[in-house]
Write a protein that holds these residues in place. Structure first.
Motif, PDB file in Angstrom:
ATOM      1  N   UNK A 121     -33.727 -42.941  27.657  1.00  0.00           N
ATOM      2  CA  UNK A 121     -32.342 -41.611  27.685  1.00  0.00           C
ATOM      3  C   UNK A 121     -33.106 -41.113  26.109  1.00  0.00           C
ATOM      4  N   UNK A 122     -33.099 -40.045  26.368  1.00  0.00           N
ATOM      5  CA  UNK A 122     -32.524 -39.568  24.576  1.00  0.00           C
ATOM      6  C   UNK A 122     -31.243 -38.572  24.792  1.00  0.00           C
ATOM      7  N   UNK A 123     -30.409 -38.099  23.043  1.00  0.00           N
ATOM      8  CA  UNK A 123     -29.765 -37.659  23.569  1.00  0.00           C
ATOM      9  C   UNK A 123     -29.531 -36.714  22.056  1.00  0.00           C
ATOM     10  N   UNK A 124     -28.492 -35.853  22.229  1.00  0.00           N
ATOM     11  CA  UNK A 124     -28.136 -34.945  21.161  1.00  0.00           C
ATOM     12  C   UNK A 124     -26.560 -35.244  20.767  1.00  0.00           C
ATOM     13  N   UNK A 125     -25.989 -35.581  20.099  1.00  0.00           N
ATOM     14  CA  UNK A 125     -24.606 -35.177  19.530  1.00  0.00           C
ATOM     15  C   UNK A 125     -24.321 -33.984  19.598  1.00  0.00           C
ATOM     16  N   UNK A 126     -23.649 -33.742  19.976  1.00  0.00           N
ATOM     17  CA  UNK A 126     -22.810 -31.364  19.490  1.00  0.00           C
ATOM     18  C   UNK A 126     -21.453 -31.616  19.428  1.00  0.00           C
ATOM     19  N   UNK A 127     -20.927 -30.794  18.413  1.00  0.00           N
ATOM     20  CA  UNK A 127     -19.607 -30.725  18.418  1.00  0.00           C
ATOM     21  C   UNK A 127     -18.985 -29.419  19.202  1.00  0.00           C
ATOM     22  N   UNK A 128     -17.611 -29.603  18.592  1.00  0.00           N
ATOM     23  CA  UNK A 128     -17.704 -28.298  19.679  1.00  0.00           C
ATOM     24  C   UNK A 128     -17.806 -27.037  20.145  1.00  0.00           C
ATOM     25  N   UNK A 129     -18.952 -26.237  18.726  1.00  0.00           N
ATOM     26  CA  UNK A 129     -19.492 -25.064  19.479  1.00  0.00           C
ATOM     27  C   UNK A 129     -20.850 -25.470  19.123  1.00  0.00           C
ATOM     28  N   UNK A 176     -21.886 -35.504  24.132  1.00  0.00           N
ATOM     29  CA  UNK A 176     -23.301 -36.187  23.921  1.00  0.00           C
ATOM     30  C   UNK A 176     -23.781 -35.555  24.618  1.00  0.00           C
ATOM     31  N   UNK A 177     -24.668 -34.803  25.360  1.00  0.00           N
ATOM     32  CA  UNK A 177     -26.733 -34.065  26.017  1.00  0.00           C
ATOM     33  C   UNK A 177     -26.808 -35.725  25.836  1.00  0.00           C
ATOM     34  N   UNK A 178     -27.506 -35.622  27.832  1.00  0.00           N
ATOM     35  CA  UNK A 178     -28.360 -36.603  27.536  1.00  0.00           C
ATOM     36  C   UNK A 178     -29.238 -35.653  27.937  1.00  0.00           C
ATOM     37  N   UNK A 179     -30.901 -36.738  28.073  1.00  0.00           N
ATOM     38  CA  UNK A 179     -31.703 -36.166  28.682  1.00  0.00           C
ATOM     39  C   UNK A 179     -32.458 -37.489  28.880  1.00  0.00           C
ATOM     40  N   UNK A 180     -32.927 -37.357  30.476  1.00  0.00           N
ATOM     41  CA  UNK A 180     -32.843 -38.946  30.940  1.00  0.00           C
ATOM     42  C   UNK A 180     -34.213 -38.294  31.875  1.00  0.00           C
ATOM     43  N   UNK A 181     -35.568 -39.582  31.595  1.00  0.00           N
ATOM     44  CA  UNK A 181     -36.416 -38.939  31.530  1.00  0.00           C
ATOM     45  C   UNK A 181     -36.803 -39.278  33.190  1.00  0.00           C
TER      46      UNK A 181
END
Lengths: 395, 158
Positions: free
Chosen positions: A17-25, A99-104
């Motif tokens: 897994x890799x991820x990006x944490x994002x805010x409300x925008x 959290x936006x998860x990218x699952x390889x």
């Protein structure tokens, strides 16, 4: 946030897994270091996550709803990102963070792609082969072990005016009956025609039929339409059996029919006739007049015979008649009628024309030669007795 | 700048990827490579001073055993439905693709591509009776590819 980072790092250590944490925008808060392999570079804090994940465009509202609903059903499977395949999902972290998860899933997807590639190539090849088969000028069909038509090409469907193979199955076509009424199955048809060229007539059409075993349980039948060729051949065959001048049969054809009657044991009478003093007609009026007499004489006889009786020119002014299903009494009666008719007929050049007839009715142990000899002797006897008469000779 | 999501949908092997390659990179490759999942390509367009980034979704083709995940359809502004003009069943199947897509994206625009038209003779092309939103395209010969994409873009933006 710190605890979350610890959990994430534990997951990321598996390199799945890799991820990006994002805010409300949907602006980037942070991202895992390894995410660069999917996105070419690691997103920086404050950047629009959609610049890196255009897959999310069009779904912004649904994703943002996660902050109020605390869950999000949005997910994307098998997204190709920089030579990797990933599943993308969005999960709720807290009221300000998702959290936006990218699952390889690259290795599994590549394996699936390989299978799909083979499968699609096979389907395309099948499609091409189907076109090849459909564009054959012959009618093709395959019979399976249940005696059903398992496959037929488009030409076959068109010929029998059927839209699909299913429609054909409902018809229960018994094409073997067109070959031989007594056949009971396609297997019997196969046994009859395997290894040699045969023809089959369906309605007004004639086909050359071939068969081959394509699997132990399936047989391929090929019907090649030869109707026109067949008709021409038949016409040619008939023309070859016809005397050019008198349009009566040639002796060779007559002999075949005579032999057939003999072998079937049918009662019949053989008549030999010639025109009396025909040489004088040629000598006095010329050979053209002689030809006219021969034509008129043969037409006269032909017109007064039954449809299945046969008239053939033996040579010169001598003719043969085969009177089928005729005994002695009827033969004498019929031939006497013919003699009278010739005697009374007014020929073109106004000369009186008569003919003499010798008859032999088929008897036990007769063959073509004995019959012809006996009829010929009867003719000779009738000539001796003064011509223009009929004599029947018994064995 | 606005972003618009546009999908290419159709049966497998009809040339969706080739159309995108021709449009984005102006390239063509004759060999067939099955697409699995989805790959997104970007193209910047300016129409009437409006800057638009097209996000073109190359989606795997439908096969008899595998349907297209509906999750790909969400949020699309337009779609190009692609059939192989030499494979009649892929043209017939377009209706199903269109209906499924429009059920999820009622306001979206769409155009239709009868692809591989370079394989048809002039007479066959003349004999085709196609609707106004249908383009006879060829990724191989670059027939109508630009027109196809610019038409759907205009419909989405203007």
């Amino acid at each position: 946030m710190k605890n979350l980072q610890i959990i994430l790092n534990a997951i990321l250590s598996k390199n799945i897994f890799e991820y990006i944490l994002v805010d409300t925008n949907l602006n980037v808060l942070s991202a895992s270091d390894g995410i660069g392999k999917y996105l070419w570079s690691v997103p920086k804090e404050g950047e629009d996550a959609l610049n890196y994940l255009p897959e999310l465009v069009g779904n912004e509202e649904e994703i943002k709803s996660i902050f109020t609903k605390k869950y999000c059903l949005y997910s994307l499977e098998s997204v190709y990102k920089n030579e990797y395949y990933v599943n993308i999902t969005v999960e709720y972290c807290d009221k300000n963070t998702a959290i936006i998860l990218l699952h390889n899933i690259t290795s599994n997807t590549l394996a699936a792609q390989q299978i799909l590639q083979y499968s699609n190539e096979a389907a395309l090849l099948n499609n091409t082969l189907q076109k090849v088969v459909d564009n054959q000028s012959s009618l093709l069909f395959v019979i399976n072990e249940k005696e059903e038509i398992a496959f037929a090409n488009q030409k076959f469907l068109d010929y029998f005016n059927v839209k699909s193979l299913d429609g054909l199955k409902g018809m229960k076509l018994k094409l073997y009956k067109y070959y031989d009424e007594t056949l009971k199955s396609y297997d019997e048809l196969y046994q009859h025609i395997y290894g040699h060229e045969s023809s089959i007539s369906i309605e007004k059409d004639t086909f050359v039929i071939h068969v081959s075993q394509i699997e132990t349980t399936h047989k391929l039948f090929t019907l090649s339409k030869v109707t026109e060729v067949h008709k021409k051949k038949k016409r040619l065959e008939v023309e070859l059996q016809i005397d050019a001048l008198t349009k009566t049969y040639r002796k060779s054809y007559f002999d075949v029919q005579l032999d057939k009657e003999l072998s079937e044991g049918n009662p019949f009478a053989l008549v030999v006739t010639d025109i009396d003093d025909f040489k004088a007609v040629n000598d006095i009026h010329g050979h053209l007049a002689g030809d006219t007499v021969l034509k008129e004489f043969s037409t006269l006889l032909k017109d007064h015979l039954r449809q299945d009786d046969l008239l053939a020119r033996w040579g010169g002014d001598e003719f043969l008649i085969l009177l089928k299903r005729t005994d002695e009494e009827n033969a004498l009666h019929k031939v006497e009628e013919l003699r009278k008719m010739v005697d009374e007929y007014l020929f073109s050049h106004n000369e009186d024309i008569t003919a003499t007839f010798g008859i032999a009715c088929v008897e036990k142990d007769d063959d073509i030669n004995t019959l012809l000899l006996r009829a010929d002797k009867a003719l000779y006897k009738a000539k001796e007795n003064g011509k223009n008469r009929v004599i029947l000779k018994k064995a | 700048m606005i972003r618009k999501k546009i999908l290419l949908l159709g049966d497998f092997g009809v040339g969706k990827t080739s159309l995108i390659c021709r449009y984005i990179d102006n390239t063509f490759n004759d060999s067939y490579l099955t697409t699995i999942g989805v790959k997104i390509s970007k193209k910047l367009m300016i129409l009437n001073d409006i800057e638009c980034e097209l996000l073109i979704w190359d989606i795997e083709g439908k096969t008899p055993t595998k349907s297209i995940p509906h999750s790909y359809f969400k949020g699309a502004s337009g779609a190009i439905f692609v059939g192989d003009v030499t494979r009649h069943e892929t043209i017939i199947g377009l209706n199903e693709h269109i209906n499924t897509f429009l059920m999820m994206n009622g306001d979206a625009k769409h155009v239709i591509a009868y692809n591989k038209a370079d394989l048809l003779t002039k007479q066959q092309i003349e004999a085709l009776d196609v609707a106004s939103n249908v383009f006879l395209t060829s990724a191989k010969s670059d027939m109508n590819v630009e027109a196809l994409f610019s038409t759907i873009t205009k419909e989405m933006i203007l």
